[in-house]
Write an enzyme that holds these catalytic residues in place. Structure first.
Site, mmCIF file in Angstrom:
data_model
loop_
_atom_site.group_PDB
_atom_site.id
_atom_site.type_symbol
_atom_site.label_atom_id
_atom_site.label_comp_id
_atom_site.label_asym_id
_atom_site.label_seq_id
_atom_site.Cartn_x
_atom_site.Cartn_y
_atom_site.Cartn_z
ATOM 1 N N SER A 1 0.826 -1.211 0.000
ATOM 2 C CA SER A 1 0.000 0.000 0.000
ATOM 3 C C SER A 1 0.857 1.256 0.000
ATOM 4 O O SER A 1 1.959 1.268 0.556
ATOM 5 C CB SER A 1 -0.871 -0.009 1.259
ATOM 6 O OG SER A 1 -1.397 1.260 1.501
ATOM 7 N N TYR B 1 -2.062 0.371 10.243
ATOM 8 C CA TYR B 1 -2.311 -0.352 8.977
ATOM 9 C C TYR B 1 -1.066 -0.268 8.087
ATOM 10 O O TYR B 1 -0.531 -1.279 7.641
ATOM 11 C CB TYR B 1 -3.522 0.221 8.247
ATOM 12 C CG TYR B 1 -3.586 -0.200 6.801
ATOM 13 C CD1 TYR B 1 -3.298 0.691 5.779
ATOM 14 C CD2 TYR B 1 -3.912 -1.508 6.465
ATOM 15 C CE1 TYR B 1 -3.328 0.291 4.448
ATOM 16 C CE2 TYR B 1 -3.949 -1.916 5.144
ATOM 17 C CZ TYR B 1 -3.656 -1.010 4.140
ATOM 18 O OH TYR B 1 -3.688 -1.401 2.827
ATOM 19 N N LYS C 1 1.903 -3.179 6.759
ATOM 20 C CA LYS C 1 2.344 -3.392 5.369
ATOM 21 C C LYS C 1 3.865 -3.246 5.281
ATOM 22 O O LYS C 1 4.551 -4.024 4.620
ATOM 23 C CB LYS C 1 1.653 -2.394 4.437
ATOM 24 C CG LYS C 1 0.154 -2.614 4.274
ATOM 25 C CD LYS C 1 -0.148 -3.953 3.612
ATOM 26 C CE LYS C 1 -1.631 -4.122 3.333
ATOM 27 N NZ LYS C 1 -1.954 -5.403 2.680
#
Ligand code: WQD
Length: 310
Positions: A98, A122, A126
């Site tokens: 991402s 989040y 990643k």
């Protein structure tokens, strides 16, 4: 092809429709990546040549509230997947990463060698998984790993049969906007109108989800050249503000989107958009759908499925 999903934020109906669209059959097994025994059985039974790993929680705001869910599901789930792959000598993987690994970028557009630095759990999951993959390949150079850093995937398949179907209240702009347009929700809240951008609202690099899917096919092909670890941005290189998205959606669909500008959302960066040249060069991949197509396809999906797959 075998699809593996725990169905925590997806529907089996989408797979039925994929088979309807493609005319091909696929095997589905419901399994959580943390269920090592069942996952091991799946790999032993099917012995895939490669894995395309999409499984992960992905709501920025939610990760601020439940960070442990994100680390357990995203990081521990991926570690379990990689262990099972090692056990079965399967060493080709395409990983869904991402643009949130870049955090709040200082320079734009963002290239693959731009500074990394997640600003929410989040994005940190990643980043951690990317590091895990890089370290794994250093320990065993027979691994071939494609890391794809998505910008803002939106849109739906042009058939209107499959599309974005978030459970509960959508956190992302496009599904919330289409739910307002179809009458499922009253009005759109625009998070912040005082950013240092062309119209005060945040700028993002929206990319058609089918272009993102095609990028994965190109990445899989590339792995057959034994490239080791390759990292690519999947974006268009074009930034659009929230107000531009609203106006483009209204112009493309003829649907009004009532909205109001409210306070900023914590964690949002003012502007994020990609330099997509490396993927165009290495993967011979170039996004082909513009904003109008993204809006039209999102609207067609929402109109045909006002309540998603349910
Ligand atoms: C876009 C803009 C909001 C909702 C997403 C994914 C993340 C990653 C990057 C893949 C922001 C504004 C939103 C709303 C609004 N992709 N907005 N009202 O935050 O860029 O992150 O892309 O990994 O997983 O979540 O996307 O759609 O949430 O927000 O004004 O109701 O729209 O403030 O400026 P974001 P988003």
């Amino acid at each position: 092809m075998v699809a593996v999903d725990n169905l925590s934020n997806s529907s089996k109906e989408s797979l039925n429709r994929v088979q309807k669209i493609t005319g091909k059959t696929l095997t589905f097994v419901q399994c959580d990546l943390l269920d090592r025994a069942l996952l091991g059985q799946i790999f032993a039974d099917y012995q895939p040549d490669a894995v395309v790993h999409f499984a992960g929680l992905k709501a920025v705001g939610e990760s601020m509230v439940n960070p442990l869910d994100y680390y357990k599901n995203n990081v521990c789930g991926t570690a379990t997947l990689l262990e099972v792959m090692v056990e079965n000598s399967i060493k080709n993987i395409v990983f869904s990463s991402s643009c949130t690994v870049y955090g709040a970028p200082k320079n734009l557009p963002i290239s693959e060698n731009s500074p990394l630095g997640a600003v929410n759990p989040y994005g940190q999951t990643k980043l951690t998984i990317e590091q895990m993959l890089k370290d794994l390949q250093v320990s065993d150079t027979s691994w071939n790993i494609s890391i794809l850093r998505y910008f803002n995937p939106v849109g739906a398949h042009q058939s209107g049969e499959i599309g974005e179907n978030p459970s509960g209240t959508p956190t992302n702009l496009m599904p919330y906007m289409t739910q307002v347009a179809v009458g499922e929700r009253k009005e759109l809240s625009v998070f912040g109108g005082d950013y240092p951008t062309k119209d005060g609202t945040c700028v993002r690099d929206y990319i058609h989800v089918v272009d993102v899917a095609k990028g994965h096919l190109k990445a899989l092909e590339k792995l057959s050249e034994n490239p080791g670890v390759i990292i690519h941005n999947l974006g268009t290189g074009q930034g659009h503000s929230v107000l531009e998205i609203i106006h483009s959606f209204e112009a493309s669909t003829g649907q009004k989107v009532p909205y109001k500008i409210v306070d900023r959302r914590p964690g949002d960066a003012a502007s994020v958009y990609a330099n997509p040249q490396l993927a165009e060069l290495d993967l011979k991949w170039k996004p082909s759908s513009g904003l109008r197509r993204m809006c039209e396809d999102s609207w067609r999906w929402q109109l045909k499925n006002p309540k998603g797959y349910s």
